[in-house]
Every structure is written in C-alpha cells, then in structure tokens.
Design a protein around this motif. Structure first.
Motif, short mmCIF file in Angstrom:
data_model
loop_
_atom_site.label_atom_id
_atom_site.label_comp_id
_atom_site.label_asym_id
_atom_site.label_seq_id
_atom_site.Cartn_x
_atom_site.Cartn_y
_atom_site.Cartn_z
N SER A 164 0.80 -1.22 0.00
CA SER A 164 0.00 0.00 0.00
C SER A 164 0.83 1.28 0.00
O SER A 164 0.32 2.36 -0.31
CB SER A 164 -0.95 0.01 1.20
OG SER A 164 -0.23 -0.15 2.41
N SER A 165 2.11 1.20 0.34
CA SER A 165 2.95 2.40 0.30
C SER A 165 3.17 2.89 -1.12
O SER A 165 3.62 4.02 -1.33
CB SER A 165 4.30 2.13 0.98
OG SER A 165 5.11 1.28 0.18
N LYS A 166 2.87 2.04 -2.11
CA LYS A 166 3.05 2.41 -3.52
C LYS A 166 1.82 3.08 -4.13
O LYS A 166 1.86 3.52 -5.28
CB LYS A 166 3.41 1.15 -4.33
CG LYS A 166 4.71 0.49 -3.91
CD LYS A 166 4.96 -0.78 -4.73
CE LYS A 166 6.23 -1.49 -4.28
NZ LYS A 166 7.44 -0.75 -4.67
N PHE A 167 0.73 3.16 -3.37
CA PHE A 167 -0.49 3.78 -3.91
C PHE A 167 -0.30 5.29 -4.08
O PHE A 167 0.34 5.96 -3.26
CB PHE A 167 -1.67 3.53 -2.97
CG PHE A 167 -2.10 2.09 -2.87
CD1 PHE A 167 -1.57 1.11 -3.71
CD2 PHE A 167 -3.05 1.70 -1.93
CE1 PHE A 167 -1.97 -0.21 -3.61
CE2 PHE A 167 -3.46 0.38 -1.83
CZ PHE A 167 -2.91 -0.58 -2.67
N ASP A 168 -0.90 5.81 -5.14
CA ASP A 168 -0.94 7.26 -5.40
C ASP A 168 0.45 7.88 -5.45
O ASP A 168 0.74 8.90 -4.82
CB ASP A 168 -1.79 7.98 -4.34
CG ASP A 168 -3.25 7.56 -4.41
OD1 ASP A 168 -3.66 6.97 -5.43
OD2 ASP A 168 -3.99 7.81 -3.44
N LYS A 169 1.31 7.26 -6.22
CA LYS A 169 2.67 7.77 -6.45
C LYS A 169 2.78 8.32 -7.87
O LYS A 169 2.04 7.91 -8.77
CB LYS A 169 3.70 6.65 -6.26
CG LYS A 169 3.77 6.08 -4.86
CD LYS A 169 4.65 6.94 -3.97
CE LYS A 169 4.94 6.25 -2.64
NZ LYS A 169 5.95 6.94 -1.87
#
Length: 204
Positions: A164-169
C-alpha cells in the motif's frame, strides 16, 4: 552511499525518488514485512513445471525465498542479485543480458529485449515504484519500464506485487494501467478510483 542526496557547495540537495531509481538494498528494507506477506500469497499463482519471469524489483525478490528445486521451474530475471539468489537455491535460472544499472542491479536495453524473444514465458511476477492516482503503474527507470511493457505484450499471466505504500505515487515512466494486468497481490484493498485487474486482487 545510498544516493539519497547530492552534495554541493555549502550543503546538500535531496534526490527526488520519483526521478531516480533508489538503491536495491535500501528498497529491500522498506515495508519488508508487507513484501514478504505479498510474496507468500503470490505463490498461489505459481504453477510447477513452468517458466516464469521475476523482475529485479525488491518486492518480487521476496518471491525467490519461497521457490524450491522440487517445483521444477525455469526462472528468467533481469536482476543480477536475483539471479545469484536463484542459482544458490538450486533453481534453473536464466539472467538475461544487457546494460547494467548500478543502483538497481538490473539489466536492460536492446540485448535484454532480444533475449526475451527466445523464450515462452508462462507467468510474470513484477513490481514497480508505484501506482498513479488514476491507476497506472509507474517507475523512474526507463530500461526497466520498457522491459515490463515488452513482457506485458506477450501471451503471459501477469502478477503485479504491490504494497500500500506504492499507492498514489507519481514517476517519470508509465508501465501499464491496472486493467491490463491479470492479478494484483497487495496488503490492503485497492483504492476505489483504481481500475480492477482482469482476473482479480489477492490480499496478503
């Protein structure tokens, strides 16, 4: 040493991670527990006696820890460190050739593209820097993005591993929209605005 800043006269400037491929050893330490859980769940999509491609991403590298010689796999990779780990584990391994990036230890370029044309690959396991708010996979590395796009054009089962840390990058190069991927394996549900993958989402 980690290439996070550029030193200059009188100070230092942070390197934008959206435009620069971060060192592999640094990336492996980020969200390590989530990446391991995602790799374990992705094993459900792995067929024994098949040919798979595992890219040079730190997330996909976790999958290697769970592969065994008894699975009778042929594993292709563009990652130098991934190839070493696979070989040490007794897995039949092919590291495709090409120009080497020092930060990611990944190869790319025309040699890599030409090599892939000689193989029939069943399943692609890959990750990337992140996903744009519109649901497009993005990455700062042009060679790795081009290689992923080439693989996704093949008749292949594609599995995108993404915590989830890769969302909206945001980043420089686009790989593909999520609705062009077969499966997404992640640790939380995808944001409602994202298009869904063709076959489904697996939660770790």
């Amino acid at each position: 040493d980690q290439r996070l800043i550029i030193r200059g006269n009188g100070g230092a400037m942070r390197i934008s991670e959206e435009k620069t491929s971060m060192p592999l050893n640094f990336r492996k330490s980020i969200q390590a527990e989530e990446k391991a859980s995602i790799a374990r769940r992705a094993l459900e999509l792995l067929q024994p006696h098949s040919t798979i491609f595992v890219d040079a991403s730190s997330t996909a590298a976790n999958l290697i820890d769970y592969l065994e010689p008894a699975m009778d796999l042929t594993v292709l990779t563009n990652g130098i460190l991934a190839a070493m780990c696979l070989c040490n584990a007794g897995i039949r391994t092919c590291c495709i050739g090409g120009y080497l990036s020092g930060s990611s230890m990944a190869v790319g370029g025309k040699i890599a593209h030409d090599t892939l044309e000689h193989f029939q690959i069943d399943t692609l396991f890959f990750s990337s820097y992140g996903i744009e708010p519109q649901g497009t996979i993005v990455d700062p590395s042009e060679p790795e993005s081009l290689l992923r796009r080439q693989l996704l054009q093949k008749p292949i089962t594609s599995v995108f591993l993404c915590d989830s840390s890769k969302f909206d990058k945001h980043s420089v190069f686009r790989v593909a929209s999520l609705d062009r991927i077969d499966y997404v394996v992640t640790d939380v549900p995808l944001p409602p605005a994202y298009p869904l993958p063709r076959q489904g989402v697996l939660l770790a």
